[in-house]
Structures are given as structure tokens and as C-alpha cells.
Design a protein around this motif. Structure first.
Motif, PDB file in Angstrom:
ATOM      1  N   VAL A 136       0.850  -1.193   0.000  1.00  0.00           N
ATOM      2  CA  VAL A 136       0.000   0.000   0.000  1.00  0.00           C
ATOM      3  C   VAL A 136       0.883   1.240   0.000  1.00  0.00           C
ATOM      4  CG1 VAL A 136      -1.885  -1.168   1.174  1.00  0.00           C
ATOM      5  CG2 VAL A 136      -0.144   0.016   2.507  1.00  0.00           C
ATOM      6  N   SER A 137       0.254   2.393  -0.114  1.00  0.00           N
ATOM      7  CA  SER A 137       1.005   3.647  -0.103  1.00  0.00           C
ATOM      8  C   SER A 137       1.659   3.859   1.252  1.00  0.00           C
ATOM      9  CB  SER A 137       0.074   4.819  -0.405  1.00  0.00           C
ATOM     10  OG  SER A 137      -0.461   4.705  -1.689  1.00  0.00           O
ATOM     11  N   VAL A 138       2.834   4.474   1.218  1.00  0.00           N
ATOM     12  CA  VAL A 138       3.581   4.664   2.448  1.00  0.00           C
ATOM     13  C   VAL A 138       4.023   6.107   2.622  1.00  0.00           C
ATOM     14  CG1 VAL A 138       4.470   2.303   2.556  1.00  0.00           C
ATOM     15  CG2 VAL A 138       5.762   4.056   1.322  1.00  0.00           C
ATOM     16  N   TYR A 139       4.269   6.442   3.868  1.00  0.00           N
ATOM     17  CA  TYR A 139       5.017   7.635   4.212  1.00  0.00           C
ATOM     18  C   TYR A 139       6.412   7.168   4.622  1.00  0.00           C
ATOM     19  CZ  TYR A 139       0.391   9.853   4.690  1.00  0.00           C
ATOM     20  OH  TYR A 139      -0.866  10.336   4.482  1.00  0.00           O
ATOM     21  N   LEU A 140       7.424   7.992   4.330  1.00  0.00           N
ATOM     22  CA  LEU A 140       8.803   7.584   4.596  1.00  0.00           C
ATOM     23  C   LEU A 140       9.541   8.648   5.393  1.00  0.00           C
ATOM     24  CD1 LEU A 140       9.381   6.241   1.016  1.00  0.00           C
ATOM     25  CD2 LEU A 140       9.445   4.826   3.063  1.00  0.00           C
ATOM     26  N   PHE A 141      10.452   8.201   6.229  1.00  0.00           N
ATOM     27  CA  PHE A 141      11.157   9.080   7.161  1.00  0.00           C
ATOM     28  C   PHE A 141      12.637   8.687   7.242  1.00  0.00           C
ATOM     29  CE2 PHE A 141       7.226  10.615   9.201  1.00  0.00           C
ATOM     30  CZ  PHE A 141       6.336   9.613   8.844  1.00  0.00           C
ATOM     31  N   TRP A 142      13.454   9.679   7.522  1.00  0.00           N
ATOM     32  CA  TRP A 142      14.829   9.442   7.954  1.00  0.00           C
ATOM     33  C   TRP A 142      15.018  10.115   9.315  1.00  0.00           C
ATOM     34  CZ3 TRP A 142      18.743   6.386   6.478  1.00  0.00           C
ATOM     35  CH2 TRP A 142      18.730   5.855   5.181  1.00  0.00           C
ATOM     36  N   TYR A 143      15.557   9.318  10.243  1.00  0.00           N
ATOM     37  CA  TYR A 143      15.890   9.822  11.572  1.00  0.00           C
ATOM     38  C   TYR A 143      17.394   9.713  11.768  1.00  0.00           C
ATOM     39  CZ  TYR A 143      11.039   9.862  13.298  1.00  0.00           C
ATOM     40  OH  TYR A 143       9.712  10.137  13.512  1.00  0.00           O
ATOM     41  N   VAL A 144      17.937  10.590  12.626  1.00  0.00           N
ATOM     42  CA  VAL A 144      19.348  10.535  12.981  1.00  0.00           C
ATOM     43  C   VAL A 144      19.470  10.371  14.491  1.00  0.00           C
ATOM     44  CG1 VAL A 144      19.546  13.061  13.134  1.00  0.00           C
ATOM     45  CG2 VAL A 144      21.600  11.685  12.805  1.00  0.00           C
TER      46      VAL A 144
ATOM     47  N   LYS B  61      11.078  13.915   5.926  1.00  0.00           N
ATOM     48  CA  LYS B  61       9.991  12.966   5.711  1.00  0.00           C
ATOM     49  C   LYS B  61       9.379  13.196   4.334  1.00  0.00           C
ATOM     50  CE  LYS B  61       6.783  16.087   8.047  1.00  0.00           C
ATOM     51  NZ  LYS B  61       6.076  16.379   9.317  1.00  0.00           N
ATOM     52  N   TYR B  62       8.858  12.116   3.767  1.00  0.00           N
ATOM     53  CA  TYR B  62       8.096  12.196   2.523  1.00  0.00           C
ATOM     54  C   TYR B  62       6.671  11.746   2.831  1.00  0.00           C
ATOM     55  CZ  TYR B  62       6.057  11.180  -1.946  1.00  0.00           C
ATOM     56  OH  TYR B  62       5.195  11.150  -3.006  1.00  0.00           O
ATOM     57  N   LEU B  63       5.732  12.654   2.584  1.00  0.00           N
ATOM     58  CA  LEU B  63       4.316  12.325   2.745  1.00  0.00           C
ATOM     59  C   LEU B  63       3.621  12.299   1.388  1.00  0.00           C
ATOM     60  CD1 LEU B  63       3.443  14.476   5.913  1.00  0.00           C
ATOM     61  CD2 LEU B  63       4.342  12.146   5.790  1.00  0.00           C
TER      62      LEU B  63
ATOM     63  N   GLY C  58      15.827  18.209   4.056  1.00  0.00           N
ATOM     64  CA  GLY C  58      15.704  18.148   5.502  1.00  0.00           C
ATOM     65  C   GLY C  58      16.681  19.070   6.197  1.00  0.00           C
ATOM     66  N   ILE C  59      16.907  18.779   7.466  1.00  0.00           N
ATOM     67  CA  ILE C  59      17.820  19.615   8.246  1.00  0.00           C
ATOM     68  C   ILE C  59      19.266  19.231   7.973  1.00  0.00           C
ATOM     69  CG2 ILE C  59      16.114  19.998  10.058  1.00  0.00           C
ATOM     70  CD1 ILE C  59      17.627  17.915  11.755  1.00  0.00           C
ATOM     71  N   ASN C  60      20.168  20.135   8.318  1.00  0.00           N
ATOM     72  CA  ASN C  60      21.615  19.881   8.233  1.00  0.00           C
ATOM     73  C   ASN C  60      22.095  19.565   6.821  1.00  0.00           C
ATOM     74  OD1 ASN C  60      21.509  20.195  11.006  1.00  0.00           O
ATOM     75  ND2 ASN C  60      21.617  18.018  11.431  1.00  0.00           N
ATOM     76  N   GLY C  61      21.393  20.060   5.794  1.00  0.00           N
ATOM     77  CA  GLY C  61      21.833  19.888   4.416  1.00  0.00           C
ATOM     78  C   GLY C  61      21.533  18.538   3.788  1.00  0.00           C
ATOM     79  N   PHE C  62      20.793  17.678   4.476  1.00  0.00           N
ATOM     80  CA  PHE C  62      20.437  16.376   3.917  1.00  0.00           C
ATOM     81  C   PHE C  62      19.210  16.483   3.007  1.00  0.00           C
ATOM     82  CE2 PHE C  62      23.170  13.258   5.837  1.00  0.00           C
ATOM     83  CZ  PHE C  62      23.656  13.889   6.976  1.00  0.00           C
TER      84      PHE C  62
ATOM     85  N   LEU D 180      19.095   8.577   1.161  1.00  0.00           N
ATOM     86  CA  LEU D 180      19.463   9.837   1.808  1.00  0.00           C
ATOM     87  C   LEU D 180      20.805  10.303   1.256  1.00  0.00           C
ATOM     88  CD1 LEU D 180      18.758  11.821   4.232  1.00  0.00           C
ATOM     89  CD2 LEU D 180      20.276  10.383   5.611  1.00  0.00           C
ATOM     90  N   ARG D 181      20.909  11.612   0.975  1.00  0.00           N
ATOM     91  CA  ARG D 181      22.156  12.128   0.386  1.00  0.00           C
ATOM     92  C   ARG D 181      22.567  13.438   1.039  1.00  0.00           C
ATOM     93  NH1 ARG D 181      19.873  10.041  -4.761  1.00  0.00           N
ATOM     94  NH2 ARG D 181      18.669  11.948  -4.995  1.00  0.00           N
ATOM     95  N   LYS D 182      23.870  13.655   1.003  1.00  0.00           N
ATOM     96  CA  LYS D 182      24.399  14.956   1.399  1.00  0.00           C
ATOM     97  C   LYS D 182      25.618  15.224   0.526  1.00  0.00           C
ATOM     98  CE  LYS D 182      25.671  17.889   5.295  1.00  0.00           C
ATOM     99  NZ  LYS D 182      25.770  18.055   6.761  1.00  0.00           N
TER     100      LYS D 182
END
Lengths: 114, 114
Positions: free
Chosen positions: A29-37, A49-51, A59-63, A76-78
Motif C-alpha cells: 500500500v502507499s507509504v510515508y517515509l522518514f529518515w531519523y538521525v 519525511k516524505y508524505l 531536511g535539516i543539516n543539508g540532507f 538519503l544524500r548529502k
């Protein structure tokens, strides 16, 4: 059932080099996606996050991360990392229908050296 | 600013002891979660609660119970601690309305059972 795969358990990189941390998800099914540090001895903090909408999320810190539905990825990229980016990074997903519970990947340890 | 606090950063208990881990959030969130974090396994959901006195099992509930008597407080209970419950325990909270879906984490409790 959902699952999140982070293929790299550790990523060593030199300061000022670019980095990509990989995340693939599986869901019917459809998802929401997140990156945490998670910095040493701390809890988790949301990076981005992607909604819906634009597939490139900043995101924060240039990511930033790009949602790719056809490849079921959310990497995830920087462009240029700093020593202070040394931390553990977790990718997570949730179904749009039951958006409370997150499924986490196993984490990627980013080690930035001079 | 959302704040999630956990009663202890470090805890050492003996096998067979009853252990209480407390979590408090100050943002009036409906949802609260308990995870354990182990190297190479990421975060695994133990229990979550979507309302006062309501709880649901997560992926690894065996050996644990929870209590939520007030909206802001969510307790994790180890009825009889065992060495395989040595781990980092993370509490999180989130709102059930709106479009954020972000979970806010506490700093974690590192529990050692000897």
C-alpha cells in the motif's frame, strides 16, 4: 507486512565528500517515509519525511532524500559531509492508512573522518 | 518544543527484579510507543498506546507489559528482568491528528540486567 531494508550497516567517508545512505522499503500500500538521525547517547531526531508531492525532500543539516516509487527506494544524500554528521541513521516507513506505527530499518552508521 | 523525558538514562538491575521505565511527554500527544534498540537490529516496537488505558502489542511484547493511566505518561514494566532484556529502551510520542506523523523520541534508558 511492511519492511525497511538498509543495505549498509556502516559507511565510512572523508569530511567534505558526498555520501548516500540507501533505504528500500516494501509495502503493498502507499507509504510515508522518514529518515531519523541518532547522535551518540541521544534519542532519535527527525531529519526529513516524505508524505506526498515532490519526490525530492529537503531536511535539516543539508540532507535530502528522493522518493522513487518504481524502485521502492528512499535514499538519503548529502553533497558534503562534516565531522559532526557522524551518527546512526534510520530509515522508517508507515502505511498511509495506519500512520501511527513506524517500521524501522536496522540503521546505518555514518563515520566521517578527516 | 516537544519534550519526551525518560526517568533514567542508565539503570542496572538484577535478574528476577521487577523494573519500571517511565516516559512523560508534554505535547498532549495521543500516541505513545516503547521500543528497544539493539546493535544490528534497529528499533523494534514493544508496545504502543493510542489513548489512556489503551494498549496494543508491538512486534516483541513477550516479557513486557505497559501502563497508561494518564495521557502524558507511559510506563514499561519488566515483570521479572532477564539478561536478554539488557538493551537501550526508547520512548516516543506522536499526535494522532494532523499530517505530521512524526514521532518524537526521548533520550533513551540503557538497561543492564546482571
Amino acid at each position: 507486512a511492511q519492511s525497511v531494508t538498509q543495505l549498509d550497516s556502516q559507511v565510512p567517508v572523508f569530511e567534505e565528500a558526498p555520501v548516500e545512505l540507501r533505504c528500500n522499503y516494501s509495502s503493498s500500500v502507499s507509504v510515508y517515509l522518514f529518515w531519523y538521525v541518532q547522535y551518540p547517547n541521544q534519542g532519535l531526531q527527525l531529519l526529513l519525511k516524505y508524505l506526498s508531492g515532490s519526490t525530492l525532500v529537503k531536511g535539516i543539516n543539508g540532507f535530502e532524500a528522493e522518493f522513487n516509487k518504481s524502485q521502492t527506494s528512499f535514499h538519503l544524500r548529502k553533497p558534503s559531509v562534516h565531522i559532526s554528521d557522524t551518527a546512526e541513521y534510520f530509515c522508517a516507513s508507515t502505511n498511509t492508512g495506519t500512520a501511527s506505527k513506524l517500521t524501522f530499518g536496522t540503521g546505518t552508521r555514518l563515520q566521517v573522518t578527516l | 518544543d516537544v519534550k519526551v523525558t525518560q526517568s533514567s538514562r542508565y539503570l542496572v538491575k538484577r535478574t528476577g527484579e521487577k523494573v519500571f521505565l517511565e516516559c512523560v511527554q508534554d505535547m498532549d500527544h495521543e500516541n505513545m510507543f516503547w521500543y528497544r534498540q539493539d546493535p544490528g537490529l534497529g528499533l523494534r516496537l514493544i508496545y504502543f498506546s493510542y489513548d489512556v488505558k489503551m494498549k496494543e502489542k508491538g512486534d516483541i511484547p513477550e516479557g513486557y507489559s505497559v501502563s497508561r493511566e494518564k495521557k502524558e505518561r507511559f510506563s514499561l514494566i519488566l515483570e521479572s528482568a532477564s539478561t536478554n532484556q539488557t538493551s537501550m529502551y526508547l520512548c516516543a510520542s506522536s499526535a494522532s491528528s494532523g499530517d505530521s506523523y512524526e514521532q518524537y523520541f526521548g533520550p533513551g534508558t540503557r538497561l543492564t540486567v546482571t
